[in-house]
Design a protein around this motif. Structure first.
Motif, mmCIF file in Angstrom:
data_model
loop_
_atom_site.group_PDB
_atom_site.id
_atom_site.type_symbol
_atom_site.label_atom_id
_atom_site.label_comp_id
_atom_site.label_asym_id
_atom_site.label_seq_id
_atom_site.Cartn_x
_atom_site.Cartn_y
_atom_site.Cartn_z
ATOM 1 N N PRO A 68 0.799 -1.234 0.000
ATOM 2 C CA PRO A 68 0.000 0.000 0.000
ATOM 3 C C PRO A 68 0.829 1.280 0.000
ATOM 4 C CG PRO A 68 0.007 -1.002 2.186
ATOM 5 C CD PRO A 68 0.675 -1.979 1.271
ATOM 6 N N TRP A 69 2.142 1.170 0.143
ATOM 7 C CA TRP A 69 3.008 2.348 0.039
ATOM 8 C C TRP A 69 3.281 2.707 -1.417
ATOM 9 C CZ3 TRP A 69 3.945 5.125 4.309
ATOM 10 C CH2 TRP A 69 3.794 4.492 5.539
ATOM 11 N N ILE A 70 3.127 1.744 -2.295
ATOM 12 C CA ILE A 70 3.408 1.949 -3.721
ATOM 13 C C ILE A 70 2.129 1.943 -4.556
ATOM 14 C CG2 ILE A 70 4.577 0.997 -5.754
ATOM 15 C CD1 ILE A 70 6.499 2.131 -3.729
ATOM 16 N N SER A 71 1.219 1.024 -4.247
ATOM 17 C CA SER A 71 0.045 0.782 -5.087
ATOM 18 C C SER A 71 -1.231 1.179 -4.366
ATOM 19 C CB SER A 71 -0.033 -0.702 -5.462
ATOM 20 O OG SER A 71 1.182 -1.160 -6.016
ATOM 21 N N VAL A 72 -2.249 1.528 -5.152
ATOM 22 C CA VAL A 72 -3.562 1.836 -4.604
ATOM 23 C C VAL A 72 -4.611 1.292 -5.564
ATOM 24 C CG1 VAL A 72 -3.571 4.132 -5.683
ATOM 25 C CG2 VAL A 72 -5.051 3.684 -3.734
ATOM 26 N N CYS A 73 -5.704 0.773 -5.008
ATOM 27 C CA CYS A 73 -6.783 0.224 -5.827
ATOM 28 C C CYS A 73 -8.110 0.800 -5.349
ATOM 29 C CB CYS A 73 -6.802 -1.305 -5.747
ATOM 30 S SG CYS A 73 -8.065 -2.074 -6.807
ATOM 31 N N ALA A 74 -8.871 1.365 -6.280
ATOM 32 C CA ALA A 74 -10.156 1.986 -5.967
ATOM 33 C C ALA A 74 -11.241 1.392 -6.851
ATOM 34 C CB ALA A 74 -10.087 3.495 -6.182
ATOM 35 N N GLU A 75 -12.389 1.108 -6.249
ATOM 36 C CA GLU A 75 -13.557 0.663 -7.005
ATOM 37 C C GLU A 75 -14.354 1.898 -7.405
ATOM 38 O OE1 GLU A 75 -17.582 -2.061 -6.368
ATOM 39 O OE2 GLU A 75 -15.837 -2.343 -5.059
ATOM 40 N N ILE A 76 -14.547 2.075 -8.709
ATOM 41 C CA ILE A 76 -15.142 3.294 -9.246
ATOM 42 C C ILE A 76 -16.440 2.960 -9.971
ATOM 43 C CG2 ILE A 76 -14.799 5.156 -10.942
ATOM 44 C CD1 ILE A 76 -11.834 5.104 -10.213
ATOM 45 N N LEU A 77 -17.459 3.765 -9.709
ATOM 46 C CA LEU A 77 -18.765 3.600 -10.344
ATOM 47 C C LEU A 77 -18.732 4.228 -11.732
ATOM 48 C CD1 LEU A 77 -21.775 2.779 -10.083
ATOM 49 C CD2 LEU A 77 -22.186 5.057 -9.122
#
Length: 240
Positions: free
Chosen positions: A87-96
């Motif tokens: 989580p220091w390098i990558s991020v994942c978001a669920e988007i509508l």
């Protein structure tokens, strides 16, 4: 209903919070590109596309003075955040989106000389390990929802292959294939670039336009050592 969607990614090469010589130019270019979803890498909180965007970002520390390895900005609502292996390098978001929820995974696959100068690794060793770790994340997430992976891959996937290695490109190809992902910025028309956007197969079929850009300071020097890239996806709005 939204008829199209522009997704863009750009490595900003660590802008400073008060970077007077490059920040205004970066922000001006971001406004010009006018993407609906941004994946910015090596970025800073000072680079904010506007109040109409929702934000998801990798972890940071107070002493980093606003620096983030990866930040997602989305005009479309972010429903939730998903865990990544780092989580220091990558991020994942669920988007509508107009055709259902999309997982957007922003990241940096580490560079050739990571841990080389301190003697902890050989050249490209950490890069290959990073591809393997990312690929495991993508396989897990792709089972949940359609997936977009974007960011700095540190691999040229179109000629000229002036950065990266044949082994790295093959590992990436396998990792993407195992997750049913298509790198829609890996084509000869774009030429050299190491920032990429990949989409689940059904979403990749909706891409009708790809482009890359650079921005320059008043002295003629680029604001970052990376090209930015974007893709345009089109939806059939006649189907209710």
């Amino acid at each position: 209903m939204l008829a199209s969607l522009r997704i863009a990614t750009w490595n900003l090469e660590k802008p400073k919070p008060n970077g007077w010589s490059k920040n205004p130019i970066i922000l001006e270019k971001i406004q010009e590109i006018n993407a609906d979803i941004w994946i910015l890498t090596e970025t800073n909180d000072a680079i904010n596309p506007g109040e109409q965007y929702f934000q998801a970002a990798s972890y940071s520390k107070p002493e980093w003075d606003g620096f983030k390895y990866t930040t997602i900005w989305s005009r479309l609502p972010i429903i939730r955040h998903w865990q990544t292996y780092d989580p220091w390098i990558s991020v994942c978001a669920e988007i509508l989106t107009p055709i259902g929820n999309l997982l957007v995974y922003g990241t940096i696959i580490t560079y050739a000389h990571d841990d080389v100068l301190n003697g902890k690794a050989k050249i490209w060793e950490r890069h290959y390990e990073s591809i393997q770790s990312h690929s495991r994340d993508w396989r897990k997430l792709n089972k949940l929802l359609p997936l977009c992976v974007a960011g700095d891959f540190n691999e040229a996937l179109s000629q000229p292959f002036s950065y990266g290695t044949p082994k790295g490109r093959e590992m990436l190809r396998q990792g993407l294939e195992q997750s049913n992902l298509v790198c829609v910025t890996a084509n000869h028309e774009l030429g050299y670039n190491i920032d990429h956007i990949c989409l689940s197969l059904d979403w990749a079929k909706r891409v009708q336009n790809t482009n890359k850009w650079q921005a320059y300071k008043t002295n003629g020097h680029p604001v970052t050592d990376h090209f930015g890239v974007y893709v345009d996806l089109f939806f059939d709005t006649s189907v209710s």
